[in-house]
Each structure stands twice: as C-alpha cells, then as structure tokens.
Scaffold this active site. Structure first.
Site, PDB file in Angstrom:
ATOM      1  N   LYS A  75       0.440   3.869  17.952  1.00  0.00           N
ATOM      2  CA  LYS A  75       1.726   3.294  18.375  1.00  0.00           C
ATOM      3  C   LYS A  75       1.712   3.032  19.880  1.00  0.00           C
ATOM      4  CE  LYS A  75       3.828   3.133  14.461  1.00  0.00           C
ATOM      5  NZ  LYS A  75       4.249   1.879  13.861  1.00  0.00           N
TER       6      LYS A  75
ATOM      7  N   CYS B 124       0.839  -1.205   0.000  1.00  0.00           N
ATOM      8  CA  CYS B 124       0.000   0.000   0.000  1.00  0.00           C
ATOM      9  C   CYS B 124       0.869   1.248   0.000  1.00  0.00           C
ATOM     10  CB  CYS B 124      -0.972   0.010   1.186  1.00  0.00           C
ATOM     11  SG  CYS B 124      -0.184   0.248   2.778  1.00  0.00           S
TER      12      CYS B 124
ATOM     13  N   ASP C 110       2.093  20.146  16.228  1.00  0.00           N
ATOM     14  CA  ASP C 110       3.562  20.137  16.293  1.00  0.00           C
ATOM     15  C   ASP C 110       4.048  20.576  17.666  1.00  0.00           C
ATOM     16  OD1 ASP C 110       4.220  19.175  13.842  1.00  0.00           O
ATOM     17  OD2 ASP C 110       4.875  21.084  12.977  1.00  0.00           O
TER      18      ASP C 110
ATOM     19  N   ALA D  33       5.344  -3.044   9.291  1.00  0.00           N
ATOM     20  CA  ALA D  33       4.138  -2.715   8.519  1.00  0.00           C
ATOM     21  C   ALA D  33       3.231  -1.787   9.310  1.00  0.00           C
ATOM     22  CB  ALA D  33       3.378  -3.994   8.152  1.00  0.00           C
TER      23      ALA D  33
ATOM     24  N   SER E 119       7.564   4.863  17.883  1.00  0.00           N
ATOM     25  CA  SER E 119       7.886   6.214  17.441  1.00  0.00           C
ATOM     26  C   SER E 119       8.033   7.137  18.634  1.00  0.00           C
ATOM     27  CB  SER E 119       6.737   6.700  16.558  1.00  0.00           C
ATOM     28  OG  SER E 119       6.832   8.080  16.329  1.00  0.00           O
TER      29      SER E 119
ATOM     30  N   TYR F  40      -2.187   8.707  14.913  1.00  0.00           N
ATOM     31  CA  TYR F  40      -1.032   7.882  14.550  1.00  0.00           C
ATOM     32  C   TYR F  40      -0.221   7.548  15.811  1.00  0.00           C
ATOM     33  CZ  TYR F  40       3.701   6.714  13.217  1.00  0.00           C
ATOM     34  OH  TYR F  40       4.916   6.091  13.149  1.00  0.00           O
TER      35      TYR F  40
ATOM     36  N   PRO G 128      -0.742  22.459  13.260  1.00  0.00           N
ATOM     37  CA  PRO G 128      -1.419  21.973  14.475  1.00  0.00           C
ATOM     38  C   PRO G 128      -0.826  20.634  14.931  1.00  0.00           C
ATOM     39  CG  PRO G 128      -3.028  22.635  12.809  1.00  0.00           C
ATOM     40  CD  PRO G 128      -1.684  22.702  12.149  1.00  0.00           C
TER      41      PRO G 128
HETATM   42  P1  NAD Z   1       6.644   2.907   4.840  1.00  0.00           P
HETATM   43  O1  NAD Z   1       5.255   3.306   4.543  1.00  0.00           O
HETATM   44  O2  NAD Z   1       7.685   3.224   3.826  1.00  0.00           O
HETATM   45  O3  NAD Z   1       6.714   1.333   5.166  1.00  0.00           O
HETATM   46  C1  NAD Z   1       5.662   0.630   5.748  1.00  0.00           C
HETATM   47  C2  NAD Z   1       5.381  -0.569   4.871  1.00  0.00           C
HETATM   48  O4  NAD Z   1       4.319  -1.320   5.435  1.00  0.00           O
HETATM   49  C3  NAD Z   1       4.942  -0.185   3.452  1.00  0.00           C
HETATM   50  O5  NAD Z   1       5.744  -0.876   2.518  1.00  0.00           O
HETATM   51  C4  NAD Z   1       3.480  -0.630   3.378  1.00  0.00           C
HETATM   52  O6  NAD Z   1       3.135  -1.046   2.073  1.00  0.00           O
HETATM   53  C5  NAD Z   1       3.444  -1.730   4.407  1.00  0.00           C
HETATM   54  N1  NAD Z   1       2.124  -1.933   5.037  1.00  0.00           N
HETATM   55  C6  NAD Z   1       1.316  -1.007   5.598  1.00  0.00           C
HETATM   56  N2  NAD Z   1       0.205  -1.572   6.078  1.00  0.00           N
HETATM   57  C7  NAD Z   1       0.305  -2.909   5.834  1.00  0.00           C
HETATM   58  C8  NAD Z   1      -0.517  -4.027   6.090  1.00  0.00           C
HETATM   59  N3  NAD Z   1      -1.704  -3.881   6.688  1.00  0.00           N
HETATM   60  N4  NAD Z   1      -0.097  -5.245   5.718  1.00  0.00           N
HETATM   61  C9  NAD Z   1       1.092  -5.404   5.090  1.00  0.00           C
HETATM   62  N5  NAD Z   1       1.920  -4.385   4.811  1.00  0.00           N
HETATM   63  C10 NAD Z   1       1.529  -3.150   5.178  1.00  0.00           C
HETATM   64  O7  NAD Z   1       7.020   3.554   6.247  1.00  0.00           O
HETATM   65  P2  NAD Z   1       8.415   3.548   7.019  1.00  0.00           P
HETATM   66  O8  NAD Z   1       8.832   4.953   7.177  1.00  0.00           O
HETATM   67  O9  NAD Z   1       9.338   2.568   6.433  1.00  0.00           O
HETATM   68  O10 NAD Z   1       7.919   3.064   8.440  1.00  0.00           O
HETATM   69  C11 NAD Z   1       8.054   1.737   8.899  1.00  0.00           C
HETATM   70  C12 NAD Z   1       7.512   1.661  10.303  1.00  0.00           C
HETATM   71  O11 NAD Z   1       8.224   2.566  11.140  1.00  0.00           O
HETATM   72  C13 NAD Z   1       6.036   2.065  10.422  1.00  0.00           C
HETATM   73  O12 NAD Z   1       5.415   1.234  11.372  1.00  0.00           O
HETATM   74  C14 NAD Z   1       6.103   3.483  10.934  1.00  0.00           C
HETATM   75  O13 NAD Z   1       4.957   3.856  11.661  1.00  0.00           O
HETATM   76  C15 NAD Z   1       7.323   3.419  11.824  1.00  0.00           C
HETATM   77  N6  NAD Z   1       7.963   4.715  12.025  1.00  0.00           N
HETATM   78  C16 NAD Z   1       8.310   5.476  10.932  1.00  0.00           C
HETATM   79  C17 NAD Z   1       8.896   6.724  11.115  1.00  0.00           C
HETATM   80  C18 NAD Z   1       9.222   7.616   9.935  1.00  0.00           C
HETATM   81  O14 NAD Z   1       9.307   8.822  10.105  1.00  0.00           O
HETATM   82  N7  NAD Z   1       9.434   7.094   8.743  1.00  0.00           N
HETATM   83  C19 NAD Z   1       9.153   7.172  12.415  1.00  0.00           C
HETATM   84  C20 NAD Z   1       8.799   6.360  13.502  1.00  0.00           C
HETATM   85  C21 NAD Z   1       8.198   5.133  13.289  1.00  0.00           C
HETATM   86  C1  WQD Z   2       9.944  17.957  11.308  1.00  0.00           C
HETATM   87  C2  WQD Z   2      10.027  19.452  11.581  1.00  0.00           C
HETATM   88  C3  WQD Z   2       7.911  20.567  11.381  1.00  0.00           C
HETATM   89  C4  WQD Z   2       7.462  19.829   7.072  1.00  0.00           C
HETATM   90  C5  WQD Z   2       6.661  12.927  12.770  1.00  0.00           C
HETATM   91  C6  WQD Z   2       6.396  11.871  13.822  1.00  0.00           C
HETATM   92  C7  WQD Z   2       7.645  11.056  14.067  1.00  0.00           C
HETATM   93  C8  WQD Z   2       8.145  10.488  12.761  1.00  0.00           C
HETATM   94  C9  WQD Z   2       8.406  11.580  11.798  1.00  0.00           C
HETATM   95  C10 WQD Z   2       6.576   8.633  12.322  1.00  0.00           C
HETATM   96  C11 WQD Z   2       8.865  19.983  12.415  1.00  0.00           C
HETATM   97  C12 WQD Z   2       8.863  21.043  10.308  1.00  0.00           C
HETATM   98  C13 WQD Z   2       7.931  19.868   8.368  1.00  0.00           C
HETATM   99  C14 WQD Z   2       7.349  21.052   6.348  1.00  0.00           C
HETATM  100  C15 WQD Z   2       8.227  22.238   8.246  1.00  0.00           C
HETATM  101  N1  WQD Z   2       7.196   9.685  12.064  1.00  0.00           N
HETATM  102  N2  WQD Z   2       8.323  21.055   8.935  1.00  0.00           N
HETATM  103  N3  WQD Z   2       7.751  22.190   6.958  1.00  0.00           N
HETATM  104  O1  WQD Z   2       6.407  15.967  12.861  1.00  0.00           O
HETATM  105  O2  WQD Z   2       8.760  15.867  13.810  1.00  0.00           O
HETATM  106  O3  WQD Z   2       7.635  13.808  13.299  1.00  0.00           O
HETATM  107  O4  WQD Z   2       7.175  12.306  11.584  1.00  0.00           O
HETATM  108  O5  WQD Z   2       6.509   7.966  13.277  1.00  0.00           O
HETATM  109  O6  WQD Z   2       7.375  10.055  14.973  1.00  0.00           O
HETATM  110  O7  WQD Z   2       5.977  12.493  15.011  1.00  0.00           O
HETATM  111  O8  WQD Z   2       8.347  15.202  11.424  1.00  0.00           O
HETATM  112  O9  WQD Z   2       9.336  15.745   9.253  1.00  0.00           O
HETATM  113  O10 WQD Z   2       6.901  16.282   9.662  1.00  0.00           O
HETATM  114  O11 WQD Z   2       8.638  17.625  10.813  1.00  0.00           O
HETATM  115  O12 WQD Z   2       8.575  23.290   8.745  1.00  0.00           O
HETATM  116  O13 WQD Z   2       6.906  21.088   5.186  1.00  0.00           O
HETATM  117  O14 WQD Z   2       9.936  20.144  10.316  1.00  0.00           O
HETATM  118  O15 WQD Z   2       7.125  21.628  11.858  1.00  0.00           O
HETATM  119  O16 WQD Z   2       9.388  21.026  13.212  1.00  0.00           O
HETATM  120  P1  WQD Z   2       7.714  15.324  12.917  1.00  0.00           P
HETATM  121  P2  WQD Z   2       8.279  16.167  10.199  1.00  0.00           P
END
Ligand code: NAD
Ligand code: WQD
Length: 338
Positions: free
Chosen positions: A152, A33, A296, A80, A123, A148, A294
């Site tokens: 988690k 997805c 942040d 995932a 996260s 979100y 909102p």
């Molecule tokens: P991503 O979307 O690139 O990878 C997630 C993958 O999971 C995708 O390939 C998607 O196709 C697959 N997926 C989603 N729902 C599924 C389902 N129901 N069944 C099977 N596959 C499914 O995202 P990512 O950045 O690689 O994140 C990986 C994990 O890390 C996620 O759980 C995300 O919440 C967590 N995470 C990401 C970040 C970030 O900023 N990227 C930060 C903290 C935590």
């Molecule tokens: C970073 C900084 C924004 C976009 C979230 C989750 C975290 C992880 C990453 C999943 C902030 C600023 C951003 C833009 C901006 N994901 N910004 N202009 O919100 O810190 O973290 O995503 O788990 O757990 O909480 O990440 O990259 O969106 O923002 O000024 O167009 O950049 O305000 O200060 P965030 P982000």
C-alpha cells in the site's frame, strides 16, 4: 462514468450501493479471486438497479484497454487488491505483483486513455507502528510491519510521483482504519473464504457457533485492558467517504496527490468489541487469551479531522450499529454468499 475495480468485494460492493443510490453511472471490474458475482446480484436487489460488471484482472492491460475503449470513464475507484496480512508475509511476491504491479498497469492504461483521476484504497497499515495516536496524515509512513502494508505504501509513493510528473493527475488516497459491519438490509457483508483473520468476522463466527472460541492476541499491551485497540469504522460510512471523495474531485482538474484518513477517531479494545458483540447478538462469545500475534501493534486510531475539512465527511454509525449490522448479516447468511 466511474470504473470500480474490485467492486464485487466487501468494501467495493457497499460503495456500489451508495453510488447507484445517488445516481452515479458505473462499471465494476473484478477477477472474483475474493469477490462474488452474487454480491453484485444482491446490490441490484437492494438498489433496484442493474450493476454493469465485467470479469477480468487489473494486471491484464489488454482487458483494461477494452474497458477504457468501450466506456466513457472519467474516474477510477480502485479497490481491487489482496489484503490478508499473514498471507502477505508468507507469499510477499503475490502481494507486490497483485497490489503494486496491478495498480501500475491500471495507471498506465488510464494514462493511455487520458483518465487521470483515481481514488485509491489505502490503509492505516502504511503508518506501521505509529509514534503516537490519534494518527494524523502527516505522521511518518513507510515503517510498515508486513508486505501487505508495504504494498500500500509503495502504491501511495507511485501515485505521488505520477502526480508530480504530470499536473493533470488527481490521486486521492483514502487510508482506511478497520472496516467492519454490513449493509443494514443484511443482504451484503464481509464473506471470508476461510477462517477469518480479522477480529469482527471471527467474533461473529464464534457467536453463531461455526468456531468454538476467539483467541485474543495478547493482554499485556499498554492499553485500557491490555488488549489491542483499533479504530473500527462501519463499512457504509466508509462507502460514503468515497462519494465525498468523488464530489471533491469532480470540480477539480489536476488536484494532485492527497492522503486522507477514514476512521472514526475512537479506539476500542478487543475485549470491548467482544462485550459489545455479545450485547448486540444476545450470544456468548467465549475467548481465551493467547500470545501476541507477530507484527501487531498496541493502539491504532485516526485523527479524522482532515476528512471533515476536505471532504465534509465524518463517520455516523456508532459501535452498536456496527455490531447490530454485522450480526444481522452473519445470522441471515451463516454461509456467506454460498
Ligand atoms: P475484498 O477482498 O473483499 O475486495 C477486493 C476485491 O478485489 C475482491 O472482490 C477481489 O476479487 C478483487 N481483486 C483482487 N485482485 C484483483 C485483480 N488483480 N484484478 C481484479 N480484481 C481483483 O477486500 P475489501 O476488504 O473489500 O478491500 C478493498 C480494498 O480496500 C483493498 O485494496 C484492501 O487492501 C483495502 N483495504 C481493506 C481493509 C479491510 O480491512 N477490509 C482495510 C484497509 C484497506
Ligand atoms: C484487530 C485487533 C488483533 C483477530 C489489519 C490491517 C488494517 C486493515 C484491517 C487492511 C488486533 C485482535 C484479531 C483475532 C484478536 N486491513 N485480534 N484475535 O490487524 O488491526 O488491521 O486489518 O488493510 O489496515 O492492518 O485488524 O481485525 O486483524 O485485528 O485478538 O482472532 O483484534 O490482535 O488487536 P488489524 P484485525
């Protein structure tokens, strides 16, 4: 064998590279997805190894049963999930269904097959707006600012309760801060489907000319220059953190629940990120200051000491590495995997 859910996504694919390069046997499942089969083809190119992959959904118990029946899985790396914060506010049920019910189904099937070791992608979002920084693992969790983050947090609680109920379980919860960067080959990286929500992919698309300018969300925070401060961590460091977690779990049976931050411990502001990207790419990144987004928060960075103590892991890439590798991926693949 390790089951990697979501292994065709951004963090999963980088972790699969590190796993294959260190000789692990694995199987990727992903419903694609938000991931792509092309990323796994490129993982094979980087590593010179085939990637075992089955397309399917973690909410589909029958699919999971087939996977566990046919493969000698001992540990699950569970990436995932859905991860777009704005979308989670608009359609929370989609997030609770995918992230919470999906993980619940996965844990049920794992238990059926007596597989009780899981590493979960959590996260920094579970900390909500932290009372102080750097954030330690024992800081308060659950005061999340969006569905979100709440999804988690709910999964963390569920895993904790499962571990309490049955001493055979080990659940290692890795709380990622802000993953950025790409593999140094430039072959795999983050490929947003739409206009990016996260800062660095947005900056990269401005630098390459796909987007006109960056909107900086707020300049009146209590930070070094008024813009938000975050702990950006190179995705390859993050991937290696998972190998360290696996090593830690390998020699234990029933280690119970543990949550560990994966961050660098350094915080950079939005404007510092813009300047560092301009330096690495040689391109201008025009920006305008707009209202706060909102939900942040001002500052978020990790106390990374537990990871060092428990996993002997620390981040090794610096900001320059993150910027260089992001630019290499973006400039070599202006349209991502398409
Ligand atoms: P991503 O979307 O690139 O990878 C997630 C993958 O999971 C995708 O390939 C998607 O196709 C697959 N997926 C989603 N729902 C599924 C389902 N129901 N069944 C099977 N596959 C499914 O995202 P990512 O950045 O690689 O994140 C990986 C994990 O890390 C996620 O759980 C995300 O919440 C967590 N995470 C990401 C970040 C970030 O900023 N990227 C930060 C903290 C935590
Ligand atoms: C970073 C900084 C924004 C976009 C979230 C989750 C975290 C992880 C990453 C999943 C902030 C600023 C951003 C833009 C901006 N994901 N910004 N202009 O919100 O810190 O973290 O995503 O788990 O757990 O909480 O990440 O990259 O969106 O923002 O000024 O167009 O950049 O305000 O200060 P965030 P982000």
């Amino acid at each position: 064998m390790i089951l990697v859910t979501g292994g065709a996504g951004y963090i999963g694919s980088h972790t699969v590279v590190e796993l294959l390069q260190s000789g692990h046997e694995l199987l990727v499942i992903d419903n694609l997805c938000n991931g792509s089969a092309e990323s796994l083809r490129r993982v094979a190119e980087i590593t010179g190894k085939e990637v075992a992959f089955q397309e399917g959904d973690i909410r589909d118990a029958d699919f999971l049963r087939e996977i566990f029946r046919n493969n000698a899985i001992d540990t699950v790396l569970h990436f995932a999930g859905l991860r777009v914060i704005g979308e989670s506010i608009r359609v929370p049920l989609r997030y609770y269904e995918n992230n919470v019910v999906g993980t619940l189904t996965l844990c049920q099937v794992m238990a059926e097959f007596d597989v009780k070791k899981i590493v979960f992608s959590s996260s920094a979002a579970v900390y909500g707006d932290p009372a102080s920084v750097p954030i330690r693992e024992d800081a308060q969790v659950g005061g999340t600012t969006n569905p979100y983050g709440t999804s988690k947090y709910m999964v963390e609680r569920m895993l904790e309760d499962i571990c309490l109920s049955d001493p055979k379980w080990s659940a290692m919860v890795l709380r990622y801060f802000n993953p950025v960067g790409a593999h140094s080959s430039g072959k795999i990286g983050e490929d947003p489907n739409d206009i990016p929500n996260n800062l660095l992919p947005y900056i990269a698309q401005v630098a390459i000319g796909k987007l006109p300018k960056l909107s900086v969300f707020g300049s009146d925070y209590d930070t070094v220059d008024g813009t938000g401060v975050r702990d950006y961590i190179h995705v390859v460091d993050l991937a290696r953190g998972h190998l360290a977690a696996l090593d830690c779990l390998a020699n234990t049976q029933g280690a119970g629940f543990e949550a560990i931050n994966l961050g660098t411990g350094n915080g950079y502001s939005v404007l510092e990120m813009v300047r560092a990207f301009e330096a690495a790419s040689g391109r201008d990144v025009p920006f305008q200051i707009v209202d706060r987004r909102p939900g942040d928060i001002a500052k978020c960075y990790a106390d990374p000491r537990t990871a060092m103590e428990r996993l002997s892991w620390r981040a090794e890439h610096n900001l320059e590495d993150m910027m260089r590798d992001t630019w290499k991926w973006q400039s070599q693949n202006p349209w991502g995997y398409r």
